[in-house]
Enzyme design. Structure first.
Site, short mmCIF file in Angstrom:
data_model
loop_
_atom_site.label_atom_id
_atom_site.label_comp_id
_atom_site.label_asym_id
_atom_site.label_seq_id
_atom_site.Cartn_x
_atom_site.Cartn_y
_atom_site.Cartn_z
N GLU A 182 7.75 -5.27 5.14
CA GLU A 182 7.85 -4.30 6.22
C GLU A 182 6.89 -3.18 5.83
O GLU A 182 7.04 -2.56 4.78
CB GLU A 182 9.25 -3.74 6.39
CG GLU A 182 9.31 -2.77 7.56
CD GLU A 182 10.52 -1.85 7.54
OE1 GLU A 182 10.86 -1.32 8.61
OE2 GLU A 182 11.11 -1.64 6.46
N ASP A 220 11.43 -4.09 1.90
CA ASP A 220 11.67 -3.04 2.87
C ASP A 220 10.69 -1.88 2.67
O ASP A 220 10.48 -1.41 1.54
CB ASP A 220 13.11 -2.54 2.71
CG ASP A 220 13.45 -1.40 3.64
OD1 ASP A 220 13.48 -1.63 4.86
OD2 ASP A 220 13.65 -0.27 3.15
#
Length: 610
Positions: free
Chosen positions: A301, A266
């Site tokens: 990401e 993330d």
């Protein structure tokens, strides 16, 4: 087969009996272990070495025992590397024996080019919200054509419900979903259906509640950097060696002890690190070294769209793929005509979509929530298209809307069918969000079971955030936004599997199954031979787009689409030019003479003439 990840953190059961306990607490004056064994609580003094580590062996400790660390005779804290905290992160940790689970020995994963990813939140995927309930749905996903299930973060967090991105115990799967054994059974069941399982991990921050590390190990954090979520994790200041090792071991733990087939990292743009190699590159290199003989996939990401981090699978220091927000944003603007917020950057959506489909990205530069971010600009260069994970929906793009609307509520069915085909019938690996495959109407809202001052701060933060959006400002002013801390918000976000049996929902599922079967049959066998930098996109008429993807050996896939609400006169015949033995793979909408109907599309496969 049994698997255990040996690491320098946490508790380890010893083959000869008992357990060894380790805690890095350089700021603690004293640390005692509090062990609950056979209903009796005992305390054991631990002595610190010069390196700030407290270590001790307790011969009578056994699997299932609960334990905490007592810091400076003032505060009881969980083990930061706890394998399980059955009462949540404010309660005691539990000794777990990883060798109690028997794994199949034959599974080694699937190659990256076969990836069709399905993102799900364990708590909302089924009414029960458990690993066991999710496991029962796996055969239907395999039949649909899904090859990889991606779980939203599992690191333990306080409260009954949450997205998982504010975890505080990175090694402990959230207890509300089930036990570690239940999670392993879910993963093994997926493997037996020839599906991979990926895990979303968060290494850029800890959550605001239940994080005790600042009290006894403040070196976990640094003032040298700032993030949008609070103190930055220390990857490059004094003490960072132990912190880096903590997260590297966490990645290896999930891949080795739980046999996950990959990780999605993330917001790596917020993993701020000025050292070289930085923590992101180091994580990749260590994983590649530790997992030979397996297909292990690492996905980013990264709002910066940093192409240098991407490379073909298994490249040390690099990553197989990255979530491609540009693909989503350009199609979302075309489908909904929304232009506020970050959609304002996509002011030429068809032109930008064309660039995404042949070069990978449309924009590059620092994201809005990173300090010292450079202004975003048009992307330059080309990345391998196998490295861009394309999606129409995911947890962020639905859940960060004020009312959690899905595309089925924002776009008409005709346009959404074309967008679905564009996503599933291009060479990049596609990602679906749970329920998308049957046109779910249930929202996916932001929810978090905070309490006290934090609860009100989150509520107020949501009101302030959406007051700046014209379409939400009135609802924010009237306090009509869904309350993220209300259990009803969580319950509303659960998939409705009863309504999924309605005719309209079955039709959506049929379309997804048809497209994924076509992808598996006509595209996947060729994706290893996909070229880089050899593709083309050009206008095909007023608002139409023709894209050609090229493969080694002269083969080509051509897509012709008209992503607008009116028919389009084509500049040339709809049949592909210079493509021998062209086979029509799929079509939507009407072609009358040289005109392509609204939201129409054609996909062809053939061999380019020399």
């Amino acid at each position: 087969m049994q698997y255990v990840h040996e690491m320098p953190f946490g508790a380890r059961l010893r083959p000869e009996g008992g357990a060894q306990f380790r805690l890095w607490a350089p700021a603690a004056r004293t640390a005692r272990l509090v062990l609950k064994h056979q209903q009796q609580e005992q305390q054991f003094e631990a002595h610190a070495g010069a390196d700030g580590w407290y270590r001790l062996v307790v011969p009578e400790a056994a699997a299932g025992d609960l334990y905490q660390w007592f810091i400076d005779d003032e505060l009881r804290v969980p083990d930061p590397a706890s394998r399980f905290n059955p009462e949540g992160p404010h309660g005691p940790s539990q000794l777990v024996d990883p060798l109690k689970f028997d794994w199949d020995s034959a599974w080694c994963g699937r190659p990256w080019h076969e990836a069709v990813i399905y993102e799900l939140h364990v708590g909302c995927f089924t009414p029960a919200g458990t690993y066991a309930a999710a496991e029962a749905q796996l055969p239907a996903l395999a039949q649909l054509g899904i090859t990889a299930v991606q779980l939203m973060p599992l690191a333990d967090f306080p409260g009954r419900f949450g997205w998982g991105y504010d975890g505080v115990l990175p090694f402990a799967p959230h207890a509300a979903y089930g036990t570690p054994q239940d999670l392993k059974r879910f993963i093994q069941a997926a493997h037996r259906l020839n599906m991979m399982v990926l895990l979303d991990v968060v290494y850029n921050h800890f959550g605001p509640d239940g994080n005790y590390l600042p009290r006894y190990a403040p070196q976990f954090f640094t003032d040298s950097h700032k993030t949008a979520w609070g103190p930055a994790v220390n990857f490059d200041a004094p003490g960072c060696e132990t912190v880096r090792d903590f997260f590297i071991n966490n990645a290896l733990y999930w891949l080795q002890e739980y046999r996950f087939d990959g990780l999605r990292f993330d917001a790596v743009h917020a993993m701020l690190d000025n050292s070289r190699p930085d923590i992101v590159e180091t994580l990749s290199a260590r994983v590649r070294e530790a997992c030979p003989g397996r297909h292990v996939h690492l996905v980013l990401e990264n709002d910066s769209n940093d192409a240098r981090r991407l490379a073909p699978p298994a490249t040390p220091g690099r990553f197989d793929g990255q979530w491609n927000g540009d693909f989503h944003h350009t199609l979302h603007v075309l489908l909904t005509d929304e232009h506020d917020g970050y959609y304002a950057e996509y002011d030429r959506p068809l032109e930008q979509l064309a660039r995404v489909l042949v070069h990978g990205f449309a924009r590059q530069g620092g994201p809005h929530n990173s300090e010292h971010a450079a202004p975003r600009q048009a992307a330059e260069g080309t990345v391998p298209l196998g490295c861009t994970v394309n999606f129409l929906q995911n947890h962020d793009q639905i859940g960060n809307r004020a009312f959690g609307e899905r595309l089925a509520q924002l776009a008409d069915a005709t346009s959404l069918r074309l967008a679905t085909a564009v996503c599933l019938l291009n060479p990049s690996p596609p990602l679906l969000f749970m329920g998308e495959e049957f046109g779910a109407q249930t929202p996916f809202l932001y929810f978090a079971d905070w309490s006290g001052d934090l609860r009100e701060a989150v509520r107020e933060g949501r009101r302030n955030e959406f007051s700046h959006f014209p379409r939400y400002a009135e609802a924010a002013a009237r306090n009509e936004l869904p309350d993220p801390c209300d259990p009803a918000t969580f319950e509303r976000s659960k998939l409705d599997w009863v309504s999924a049996q309605a005719v309209a929902h079955r039709e959506w599922r049929h379309l997804y199954g048809q497209l994924l079967a076509l992808r598996a049959r006509a595209l996947t066998p060729h994706l290893r031979r996909l070229l880089t930098g050899a593709h083309s996109a050009e206008p095909a008429g007023d608002g139409a787009l023709r894209v050609r993807w090229r493969f080694e050996g002269g083969h080509a896939l051509e897509m012709l689409i008209n992503p607008q609400h009116r028919s389009c006169q084509l500049d040339s015949p709809s049949q592909p030019q210079g493509l021998e033995d062209a086979t029509l793979l799929f079509s939507l909408g009407d072609v009358v003479a040289d005109a392509l109907g609204p939201w129409g599309g054609r996909w062809y496969w053939g061999h380019e003439a020399k």
